[in-house]
Scaffold this active site. Structure first.
Site, PDB file in Angstrom:
ATOM      1  N   PHE A  11       0.839  -1.191   0.000  1.00  0.00           N
ATOM      2  CA  PHE A  11       0.000   0.000   0.000  1.00  0.00           C
ATOM      3  C   PHE A  11       0.876   1.243   0.000  1.00  0.00           C
ATOM      4  CE2 PHE A  11      -4.413   1.497   0.853  1.00  0.00           C
ATOM      5  CZ  PHE A  11      -5.082   0.513   0.164  1.00  0.00           C
ATOM      6  N   GLN A  38      -7.119  15.144   4.104  1.00  0.00           N
ATOM      7  CA  GLN A  38      -6.478  14.314   3.090  1.00  0.00           C
ATOM      8  C   GLN A  38      -7.248  14.298   1.770  1.00  0.00           C
ATOM      9  OE1 GLN A  38      -6.024   9.762   3.448  1.00  0.00           O
ATOM     10  NE2 GLN A  38      -3.939  10.562   3.431  1.00  0.00           N
ATOM     11  N   HIS A  60      -7.437  12.168  -1.500  1.00  0.00           N
ATOM     12  CA  HIS A  60      -7.039  10.892  -2.085  1.00  0.00           C
ATOM     13  C   HIS A  60      -6.767  11.148  -3.556  1.00  0.00           C
ATOM     14  CE1 HIS A  60      -7.126   6.749  -3.414  1.00  0.00           C
ATOM     15  NE2 HIS A  60      -7.206   6.336  -2.174  1.00  0.00           N
ATOM     16  N   LEU A  63     -14.516   6.694  -4.808  1.00  0.00           N
ATOM     17  CA  LEU A  63     -13.124   6.315  -4.602  1.00  0.00           C
ATOM     18  C   LEU A  63     -12.702   5.144  -5.493  1.00  0.00           C
ATOM     19  CD1 LEU A  63     -10.523   6.366  -2.757  1.00  0.00           C
ATOM     20  CD2 LEU A  63     -11.676   4.637  -1.393  1.00  0.00           C
ATOM     21  N   GLU A  82      -6.576   2.756  -3.524  1.00  0.00           N
ATOM     22  CA  GLU A  82      -5.122   2.715  -3.677  1.00  0.00           C
ATOM     23  C   GLU A  82      -4.656   1.306  -4.058  1.00  0.00           C
ATOM     24  OE1 GLU A  82      -3.256   5.475  -1.026  1.00  0.00           O
ATOM     25  OE2 GLU A  82      -1.999   3.869  -0.269  1.00  0.00           O
ATOM     26  N   ARG A  88      -0.281   9.745  -0.056  1.00  0.00           N
ATOM     27  CA  ARG A  88      -1.397  10.410  -0.730  1.00  0.00           C
ATOM     28  C   ARG A  88      -1.202  11.922  -0.873  1.00  0.00           C
ATOM     29  NH1 ARG A  88      -6.207   6.916   2.208  1.00  0.00           N
ATOM     30  NH2 ARG A  88      -5.852   5.039   0.982  1.00  0.00           N
ATOM     31  N   HIS A 125     -10.954  12.995   1.203  1.00  0.00           N
ATOM     32  CA  HIS A 125     -11.151  11.609   1.609  1.00  0.00           C
ATOM     33  C   HIS A 125     -11.203  11.415   3.119  1.00  0.00           C
ATOM     34  CE1 HIS A 125     -11.105   7.323   1.144  1.00  0.00           C
ATOM     35  NE2 HIS A 125      -9.935   7.156   1.714  1.00  0.00           N
ATOM     36  N   ARG A 146      -2.292  10.789   6.674  1.00  0.00           N
ATOM     37  CA  ARG A 146      -2.502   9.391   7.031  1.00  0.00           C
ATOM     38  C   ARG A 146      -2.048   8.483   5.897  1.00  0.00           C
ATOM     39  NH1 ARG A 146      -6.381   5.599   5.906  1.00  0.00           N
ATOM     40  NH2 ARG A 146      -7.796   7.040   4.851  1.00  0.00           N
TER      41      ARG A 146
END
Lengths: 140, 246, 599
Positions: free
Chosen positions: C116, C230, C232, C242, C245, C285, C353, C388
């Site tokens: 990730f 954040q 994304h 979304l 990722e 991100r 996000h 994050r």
């Protein structure tokens, strides 16, 4: 749809509307009608079973009873009924087979047999049973 | 490229009326507009009193099930362009008590769900320190399909058996019971059998098959029920020929 | 008769359900109310796709996950909290496995992990690409077996009951009947998630309106690090839905209009055919979203009717891989963007996000207000710092949901009984709700004010901000607050009045938005997701600190700073791409519980 009610509105107490299915719900969608026909087809399956039992009974009673049974079977309304019954029984069998792959999971080793193959298997079994019966009856 | 389409929306205002009525609203749409977008347009710009449930708008939270032209649908995943030139009739899901407008009460399902024990039942829990239960991808595939249920209630709405007899435990609850029965970590099939083989359990189902057709997540509850009938029949035969304790 | 419990939970998503189970298991005698404005299985946890991070692979270590998280957060994370989080995450994920979560598996039956963004090792547990959905339903179904949990489904909490500085329950509207009730408790845990809906373009569901943050803020608890929002990097351009990722973790490329993997121009490594940890498309991100803006400025993005986009290319993965690993991505693209990622490029652009900030809590989820706890996205512990890492938040819901649950259970077991006096506050609140929302004939439509707030936030607190635009935003929000006093509510029904709920949510969001902008204006540096064009560098001298914003009686904001807890990882430069540091674990004690069992 029919409506039923739970009295008038009182503040802070929800008044739900409960609706009952109409008696003719099965006419609302082709799929529902199809389902009712399939359910109804079992009556005809039952008729065929009875008919076969009578045939068996006539054969056991002797040649006279058998002749009478044949004559009765040849009357137009019995022929007509049996033609309709044949239609429904075939319909019953086909829809039953269609449903089979959904109802049973067949495994070969660790692999799940695909639904199409399960369906095909049913038809193969049907054909095989028919051939065996045919051969037996011819031989008799 | 914005066209307009008419929404015929069922309204039920419990304070004022005892019968639902229909209101018509004209909403703009493009090829990407969902029925839900139409409802939001009405709520935001035309009539703030319309009520309905929605949240994720991506077909996973299960809130926005409604009857669209008579078919149970997730309104966020049903597109206005498919109904052009309209009108589009939007009603609450069938077979549930209506609270108001497009909102139905699903408390009945919530109570039934608990009865089938939708959790892992085990005689002895494995301690965390011993790591995970092993489950091969094939074992996962056994129940995976039934774990995809988003509790959107479309299957209950499509099921005439549930409509005729609200005591029927219903498609999603049985599929979720099967989801745990078929999980190799679970030992609760016996417990669930008691509930599922009751009169209002699996035997209520006459295999109309509509639940599977309307399921937006391809869960196949009808299949789950028929498979379970086979299991239950075999079990009862087993217990008939080899009674417990024998 | 006012219902009374030991603990009231507000919100029934991942954190709320985990907390409920933790309380029930800590002390089965405690009574628990789970109050949620939607049925728990509708909560937004359901939309999480990619996975949940927890060290389990034999070549991974606790140390590395800590380092990735801290560097990913641009050193604004509290390191003691991160350490506790990383140590407990694998056990929590394992517990979920024991509860039946259908984690994706290796051929031998062990739990599989995937790479990730910003992570140096494979440590993201996943259930195909519906991880949040499966976690939520597993938690919800498991919670059904605990008789001590009473659910208040579709009850909307409007305020906290506070007496003598102690939180002792909530006031809520039962949406079905319209009744306004007090539910008292010795402890309250907020688990209401984030507030993406203050922005126009977000992955967040309609219900993500910051309710819990506003409830705490209004009751006197400070909000922390609210300036860190954040984006994304990959949302579908029309809907904001979304695209996980995981699509990049499984090998997807980000391409500009020339078909060029543009991330290589932004200090994120050199392109390789296969994904490389902490490099290129697997960068963090904040950096990826910032790179998009730079590409846009260079004129290298693609113009569409729905704004500028770049392309996410999954075609080289092939149909089989896409169906096996990211089927939901394919489903979403087909349904909502009319394309098939097997054959087509996916247009994507950065989308709001997640809120790194939230209600200020300690490591046990306790806020400075006695009796008030928070966990999940609504809270800021902080393990996420200024940015994050993907897949840390689902694990955070579990770890801190459980911690807050245990701490609240402990507190409720010894706290004195609820003071009956607080129930009087219900009458006040009922009157307020009636006066503000039913007896008024204003002119402003809720939707109009909401749209303007969202536009204001996008313009003043986007990926790049500057003092002047933030100041303009603050003024606009002030005017919106004034206009809010003149809203019209057409719906006067008591039954399921969603317009009334929308008005209360809007009011919550306006407060949160003000807190965000006040914090953003005061932080005169660039760190993680907070990028100030007028202060482009990180300033550890002044701002290696958490911003705490409290609400004054007149609704204005009061800011103070609190140092970041640094234990073993002194602030350093964030390096991605080839130069990414490789941290080795030297301690056998760092082996996670689960992988120890498999040696």
């Amino acid at each position: 749809m029919e409506q039923t009610h739970t009295g008038s509105y009182t503040p802070y107490h929800p008044r739900w509307l409960r609706r009952r299915l109409s008696t003719y719900w099965w006419l609302e969608k082709p799929a529902y009608l199809w389902f009712m026909l399939r359910e109804g087809s079992c009556m005809f399956v039952a008729w065929f079973t009875l008919y076969l039992l009578w045939l068996l009974d006539a054969v056991l009673e002797g040649p006279l009873a058998y002749e009478l049974f044949l004559a009765w079977s040849g009357t137009p309304w019995v022929v007509a009924l049996n033609v309709v019954t044949l239609g429904f029984v075939v319909f019953h069998a086909v829809t039953f087979f269609q449903a089979a792959p959904q109802a049973m999971v067949v495994r070969l080793g660790r692999r799940r047999v695909p639904p199409g193959a399960v369906l095909a298997g049913h038809y193969v079994a049907w054909a095989a049973a028919s051939v065996v019966l045919w051969v037996l009856l011819r031989g008799a | 490229m914005s066209d307009h389409i008419t929404l015929q929306i069922a309204r039920y205002r419990p304070e004022q009326e005892s019968e639902p009525t229909f209101n018509e609203y004209e909403v703009p749409y493009t090829k990407e507009s969902a029925v839900l977008d139409g409802l939001n347009y009405v709520k935001d710009r035309l009539d703030g009193t319309l009520v309905y449930r929605w949240s994720c708008r991506m077909g996973i939270c299960g809130s926005c099930g409604m009857s669209v032209n008579g078919e149970p649908k997730l309104t966020c995943a049903t597109f206005l362009a498919d109904y052009a030139p309209g009108p589009v009739r939007v009603e609450p899901l069938r077979n549930f008590p209506i609270i108001r407008d497009l909102i139905v009460d699903i408390g009945d399902f919530m109570r039934k769900l608990v009865r089938v024990k939708p959790w892992i039942v085990r005689e002895v829990d494995k301690p965390l320190s011993e790591g995970e239960y092993r489950q091969t991808p094939e074992q996962l595939d056994e129940y995976k399909q039934f774990s995809m249920c988003i509790n959107c209630m479309l299957c209950y709405s499509a099921c005439p058996i549930y409509g005729l007899d609200p005591k029927f435990i219903g498609p999603a609850a049985i599929a979720l019971a099967q989801r745990y029965n078929l999980d190799n970590r679970d030992e609760g099939a016996g417990d669930r059998m008691e509930v599922l083989s009751e009169y209002d359990g699996i035997w209520g189902c006459t295999f109309v098959g509509e639940c599977t057709k309307v399921c937006p997540k391809h869960v196949d509850p009808a299949g789950a029920i028929q498979r379970y009938k086979l299991t239950a029949a075999l079990e009862s035969m087993k217990s008939f020929f080899a009674p417990r304790g024998a | 008769m006012t219902p009374s419990y030991d603990v009231v939970l507000v919100g029934g998503g991942g954190a709320g359900l985990r907390a409920a189970i933790a309380i029930a298991e800590t002390n089965p005698r405690l009574t628990i109310a789970l109050v949620s404005k939607v049925y728990p299985m509708r909560s937004h946890t359901v939309s999480a796709e990619g996975g949940a991070a927890g060290v389990i692979a034999p070549d991974d270590s606790i140390e590395e996950h800590i380092y990735d998280t801290i560097s990913g957060g641009d050193w604004l994370c509290d390191q003691d909290a991160v350490e506790a989080f990383v140590r407990e995450a694998p056990q929590e994920l394992l517990r979920l496995e024991h509860w039946g979560c259908p984690w994706s598996r290796e051929p031998d039956g062990r739990v599989a992990v995937r790479p990730f963004g910003g992570m140096k090792k494979m440590r993201t547990w996943f259930a195909a690409d519906k991880t949040g959905f499966h976690m939520l339903h597993t938690l919800f179904q498991t919670s059904l077996k605990y008789g001590s949990v009473t659910r208040y489904d579709e009850w909307f909490v409007t305020r906290l009951l506070v007496d003598d500085g102690r939180v002792q329950g909530v006031v809520a509207i039962d949406l079905k009947s319209g009744r306004v009730e007090a539910i008292t408790a010795k402890a309250v845990i907020l688990c209401t998630g984030g507030c993406g809906k203050v922005f126009p373009f977000t992955t967040n569901a309609a219900i993500k309106t910051g309710d819990g943050m506003a409830l705490a803020y209004r009751a006197g608890a400070p909000l922390k690090d609210m300036e860190f929002v954040q984006y994304h990097p990959t949302g579908l351009p029309l809907t904001g839905i979304l695209i996980t990722e995981a699509a990049r973790a499984e090998g997807g490329y980000l391409l500009n209009k020339d078909g060029y993997r543009y991330l290589q121009d932004y200090n994120l490594g050199t392109p390789q055919p296969h994904p490389v940890f902490r490099s290129m498309e697997l960068g963090p991100r904040d950096r990826l979203s910032q790179a998009f803006v730079k590409e846009l400025e260079k004129g290298r993005t693609i113009e569409t009717p729905y704004g500028h986009v770049v392309h996410l290319d999954l075609r080289h993965l092939g149909e089989k891989e896409i169906n096996a690993k990211i089927p939901f991505v394919r489903e979403l693209c087909t349904k909502y963007q009319n394309l098939d990622p097997v054959r087509d490029l996916i247009p994507v652009r950065p989308v709001i996000h997640y809120m790194m900030g939230g209600v200020h809590t300690d490591m046990e989820g306790a806020t400075p207000l006695p009796g008030l706890y928070a966990a999940g996205e609504v809270a800021c512990v902080s393990i996420n710092g200024a940015n994050r890492l993907g897949s840390n938040s689902l694990a955070e819901c579990l770890v801190f949901g459980a911690r807050a649950g245990r701490a609240a259970a402990e507190y409720a077991s010894r706290a004195p009984a609820v003071n009956p006096r607080v129930i009087a506050q219900k009458t006040d609140e009922h009157r307020r709700l009636e006066q503000e929302l039913f007896s008024r004939k204003g002119r402003e439509r809720i939707a109009t004010l909401r749209d303007e707030m969202q536009k204001t936030m996008e313009e003043s607190a986007g990926i790049y901000r500057e003092a002047s635009s933030i100041r303009t935003g603050i003024e606009q929000l002030q005017r919106l607050q004034e206009r809010y006093a003149d809203i019209v509510i057409e719906d006067h029904s008591r039954t399921f009045n969603t317009e009334r709920v929308a008005a209360l949510e809007l009011s919550f969001m306006l407060d949160i938005a003000q807190a965000m902008l006040a914090s953003a204006l005061a932080r005169e540096e660039s760190r993680g997701a907070h990028q100030r064009t007028d202060c482009p560098t990180r300033d550890d001298q002044r701002f290696l600190a958490h911003a705490l914003v409290s609400r004054n009686a007149d609704g204005s904001c009061r800011l103070e700073y609190r140092p970041v807890t640094i234990t073993r990882w002194p602030p350093a430069e964030r390096v991605y791409g080839e130069g990414a540091p490789h941290v080795r674990s030297h301690h056998a004690a760092d082996r996670p519980v689960s992988s120890g069992a498999r040696v």
